[in-house]
Design a protein around this motif. Structure first.
Motif, short mmCIF file in Angstrom:
data_model
loop_
_atom_site.label_atom_id
_atom_site.label_comp_id
_atom_site.label_asym_id
_atom_site.label_seq_id
_atom_site.Cartn_x
_atom_site.Cartn_y
_atom_site.Cartn_z
N LEU A 94 -20.33 11.63 72.75
CA LEU A 94 -20.94 12.95 72.93
C LEU A 94 -20.67 13.44 74.34
O LEU A 94 -20.62 12.67 75.28
CB LEU A 94 -22.46 12.87 72.74
CG LEU A 94 -22.99 12.62 71.35
CD1 LEU A 94 -24.51 12.71 71.37
CD2 LEU A 94 -22.42 13.62 70.36
N ALA A 99 -22.55 17.65 72.03
CA ALA A 99 -21.50 17.93 71.05
C ALA A 99 -20.52 16.76 71.05
O ALA A 99 -20.40 16.05 72.05
CB ALA A 99 -20.77 19.22 71.39
N VAL A 100 -19.84 16.57 69.94
CA VAL A 100 -18.81 15.54 69.90
C VAL A 100 -17.63 16.03 70.75
O VAL A 100 -17.15 17.15 70.59
CB VAL A 100 -18.34 15.27 68.46
CG1 VAL A 100 -17.28 14.19 68.45
CG2 VAL A 100 -19.53 14.89 67.60
N ALA A 102 -14.12 16.75 71.96
CA ALA A 102 -12.80 16.87 71.34
C ALA A 102 -11.80 16.09 72.20
O ALA A 102 -12.04 15.85 73.38
CB ALA A 102 -12.40 18.34 71.26
N PHE A 105 -6.89 18.40 75.75
CA PHE A 105 -5.90 19.39 75.33
C PHE A 105 -4.48 18.83 75.35
O PHE A 105 -3.63 19.24 74.57
CB PHE A 105 -5.97 20.64 76.21
CG PHE A 105 -7.01 21.60 75.77
CD1 PHE A 105 -6.97 22.14 74.49
CD2 PHE A 105 -8.03 21.99 76.62
CE1 PHE A 105 -7.94 23.04 74.06
CE2 PHE A 105 -9.00 22.88 76.19
CZ PHE A 105 -8.96 23.41 74.93
N TYR A 114 -16.29 10.64 65.86
CA TYR A 114 -17.53 10.37 66.59
C TYR A 114 -18.01 8.95 66.29
O TYR A 114 -18.46 8.66 65.18
CB TYR A 114 -18.60 11.39 66.21
CG TYR A 114 -19.93 11.10 66.83
CD1 TYR A 114 -20.05 10.85 68.21
CD2 TYR A 114 -21.08 11.04 66.07
CE1 TYR A 114 -21.26 10.57 68.78
CE2 TYR A 114 -22.31 10.76 66.64
CZ TYR A 114 -22.39 10.52 67.99
OH TYR A 114 -23.59 10.22 68.57
N VAL A 129 -13.44 15.71 64.97
CA VAL A 129 -13.25 16.96 65.71
C VAL A 129 -11.79 17.08 66.11
O VAL A 129 -11.20 16.12 66.61
CB VAL A 129 -14.09 16.98 67.00
CG1 VAL A 129 -13.92 18.31 67.70
CG2 VAL A 129 -15.54 16.74 66.69
N GLY A 130 -11.23 18.24 65.88
CA GLY A 130 -9.86 18.48 66.33
C GLY A 130 -9.74 19.88 66.89
O GLY A 130 -10.51 20.78 66.54
N HIS A 131 -8.78 20.06 67.77
CA HIS A 131 -8.57 21.39 68.34
C HIS A 131 -7.94 22.32 67.31
O HIS A 131 -7.12 21.90 66.49
CB HIS A 131 -7.65 21.31 69.56
CG HIS A 131 -8.36 20.80 70.78
ND1 HIS A 131 -9.33 21.51 71.42
CD2 HIS A 131 -8.23 19.63 71.46
CE1 HIS A 131 -9.77 20.82 72.46
NE2 HIS A 131 -9.13 19.66 72.50
N MET A 132 -8.35 23.58 67.39
CA MET A 132 -7.71 24.58 66.56
C MET A 132 -6.43 25.05 67.26
O MET A 132 -5.40 25.25 66.64
CB MET A 132 -8.63 25.76 66.32
CG MET A 132 -8.15 26.54 65.16
SD MET A 132 -8.56 28.23 65.16
CE MET A 132 -8.05 28.93 66.61
N ASP A 133 -6.55 25.26 68.56
CA ASP A 133 -5.37 25.62 69.33
C ASP A 133 -5.56 25.17 70.77
O ASP A 133 -6.64 24.74 71.16
CB ASP A 133 -5.11 27.14 69.26
CG ASP A 133 -6.30 27.96 69.77
OD1 ASP A 133 -7.21 27.38 70.38
OD2 ASP A 133 -6.31 29.17 69.54
N THR A 134 -4.48 25.25 71.53
CA THR A 134 -4.58 25.05 72.97
C THR A 134 -4.45 26.44 73.59
O THR A 134 -4.52 27.44 72.89
CB THR A 134 -3.44 24.15 73.49
OG1 THR A 134 -2.21 24.85 73.29
CG2 THR A 134 -3.40 22.84 72.74
N LEU A 197 -14.53 19.27 62.11
CA LEU A 197 -14.97 20.41 62.92
C LEU A 197 -13.86 20.91 63.84
O LEU A 197 -13.10 20.12 64.41
CB LEU A 197 -16.14 20.00 63.82
CG LEU A 197 -17.55 20.06 63.25
CD1 LEU A 197 -17.78 18.87 62.32
CD2 LEU A 197 -18.57 20.06 64.36
N THR A 198 -13.81 22.21 63.96
CA THR A 198 -12.96 22.80 64.97
C THR A 198 -13.57 24.13 65.37
O THR A 198 -14.66 24.48 64.92
CB THR A 198 -11.50 22.97 64.47
OG1 THR A 198 -10.67 23.31 65.57
CG2 THR A 198 -11.41 24.05 63.40
N CYS A 199 -12.88 24.87 66.21
CA CYS A 199 -13.43 26.14 66.64
C CYS A 199 -13.19 27.21 65.58
O CYS A 199 -12.20 27.18 64.86
CB CYS A 199 -12.83 26.57 67.97
SG CYS A 199 -13.77 25.88 69.33
N SER B 132 -24.94 19.91 69.12
CA SER B 132 -24.33 21.12 69.65
C SER B 132 -22.99 21.40 68.98
O SER B 132 -22.34 20.49 68.48
CB SER B 132 -24.10 20.98 71.15
OG SER B 132 -25.33 20.92 71.81
N ALA B 136 -13.45 23.27 70.75
CA ALA B 136 -12.19 22.70 70.27
C ALA B 136 -11.13 23.76 70.09
O ALA B 136 -10.47 23.85 69.06
CB ALA B 136 -12.44 21.94 68.96
#
Lengths: 226, 217
Positions: A94, A99-100, A102, A105, A114, A129-134, A197-199, B132, B136
């Motif tokens: 965390l 939040a978990v 990510a 980048f 997690y 959790v993974g990034h949607m974009d950089t 989860l992502t943005c 939270s 990402a």
């Protein structure tokens, strides 16, 4: 005259047809309202949710639910074949906000798992959790929003076993109205569940962040040793 | 009133991944609930209370890094987030809540554990459920027709639906959102009914000539 019955008959027919059309329209309308209300009740607080109404039965969770036991049960890779998502898994904790975290980048192809949650396939919720974009380009979960209920997520574990989850919910949750239990908590007792989860939402350049989270939920429906 | 509020506070804590307190437990423990109840140094905590009448309260404890500011939450009580200080030694610490100026109105407690105990108590991992949203994304694709655009679209689904209904006939033809077709049918049916009614009236008033003229059109 012979012309007299015709004017009477035709308006009668037209009136009847009009009534039929009117009632049909009202019925369809009522049905639509019903559906949207049902969805609305569930998606309260979320921008939009797609829910799987009748999915395959849940599979029995794999043993080793507790974290810290069974070293081989940690995840090694996650794949969502329907949208071409595939990436290696790294263990995450965390951040200070609860939040978990990510992955950095620099490794935007990696998916964070997690480690405080359940092992994938075990009873409980395995959170990824993974990034949607950089700042420059799409990242590993760029196409997560294209996932639809009913599609499958495959997690490969370090011991070689696979856990296959069926997606039963795809939704965008606003950060301002974040229901942690719905995002991170178990939806049905006793199941092995997964969250990706992502943005999501709109990007706010000033805040350098997106306004919400895209949350894909699924439950275990198959396991394998492949 | 107080038990009811404490009850609500407990429910909220459960919802936000907090301690498994039943309503009676929360009340018995005191009027302040700290989640998680057992912590280690550096851990984030959530403090809630239902006893304050105002919109502001602050919680203090020797275990906290700083006083925790508490604000109203949906359930009607006050809640805030804080952190256990890194120098906190294992032990049980009282937590005091000052309601908008009134000192030490409510009391609760938090247990700081030895750091090495963590693995055992992480087995009940709901203690450590995140609370939270994740960060990402870097925004690099925000202006493209990527996910951002699509979710934005989803947010405006209602508006779009309404707009679609307004452009009735065309929207209904083009596979349209729900609501477009029914509206067209209802509108069309009502219009035809109104028309026939008007025609009957005019025919009734003006005799056969009016009806024949209307029939032509």
């Amino acid at each position: 005259m012979a012309a007299e019955p015709a004017p009477r008959g035709r308006p009668g027919l037209v009136t009847a047809a009009a009534w039929v059309v009117l009632l049909l329209g009202l019925w369809l309308w009522a049905r639509d309202l019903d559906e949207s209300e049902g969805g609305g009740a569930v998606t309260d607080g979320a921008a939009a949710a797609q829910v799987l109404r009748a999915g395959p039965p849940a599979a029995r969770p794999l043993p080793g639910s507790a974290t810290g036991s069974a070293a081989g049960s940690t995840p090694a890779g996650v794949a969502v074949p329907s949208v071409g998502i595939e990436g290696p898994v790294v263990s995450r904790g965390l951040d200070g906000d609860g939040a978990v975290e990510a992955p950095p980048f620099g490794n935007a192809n990696e998916i964070g798992w997690y480690r405080g949650g359940a092992r994938p396939g075990a009873a409980g919720v395995a959170v990824f959790v993974g990034h949607m974009d950089t700042r420059a380009k799409p990242a590993v979960f760029y196409r997560l929003g294209d996932v639809r209920p009913g599609e499958e997520v495959t997690v490969t574990r370090a011991d070689g076993r696979t856990a296959v989850f069926t997606v039963d919910r795809v939704e965008t949750v606003a950060k301002d109205d974040f229901d942690a239990q719905r995002v991170y908590g178990q939806h049905k007792r006793g199941r092995a569940e997964i969250r990706l989860l992502t943005c999501g939402g709109a990007y706010e350049p000033g805040e350098r962040s997106y306004t919400g989270n895209l949350v894909v939920s699924g439950y275990l429906t198959r396991t394998g040793t492949g | 009133m107080r038990p009811a509020r404490a009850c609500l506070a407990a429910v909220l804590l459960l919802l936000t991944g907090g301690a498994a307190v039943s309503c009676t437990d929360a009340h018995a423990q005191g009027d302040v609930t700290v989640t998680p109840y057992r912590v280690q140094r550096g851990d984030p905590v959530q403090v809630s209370t239902g006893v304050c009448r105002g919109d502001y309260a602050s919680a203090t404890s020797e275990a906290f890094e700083a006083p925790v500011n508490m604000r109203p939450e949906n359930f009607g009580g006050l809640t805030g987030r804080g952190k256990i200080k890194w120098t906190a030694r294992p032990g049980t610490y009282p937590v005091w809540v000052d309601c908008d100026g009134d000192r030490r109105v409510a009391r609760g407690q938090v247990v700081v554990e030895e750091p090495h105990k963590r693995p055992e108590h992480w087995k009940n991992n709901w203690h450590h459920q995140p609370w939270s949203p994740v960060t990402a994304g870097g925004g690099g694709t925000a202006k493209q027709t990527g996910q951002a655009a699509r979710t934005e679209q989803a947010e405006q689904a209602e508006q779009a639906e309404q707009a679609q209904s307004a452009t009735s006939a065309r929207a209904a033809g083009a596979d349209g959102g729900p609501g477009a077709l029914p509206l067209t049918l209802v509108g069309g049916g009502a219009a035809v009914l109104a028309l026939t009614l008007v025609r009957r009236r005019t025919r009734g008033a003006a005799g056969g000539t009016g009806a024949e003229a209307a029939d032509g059109g």
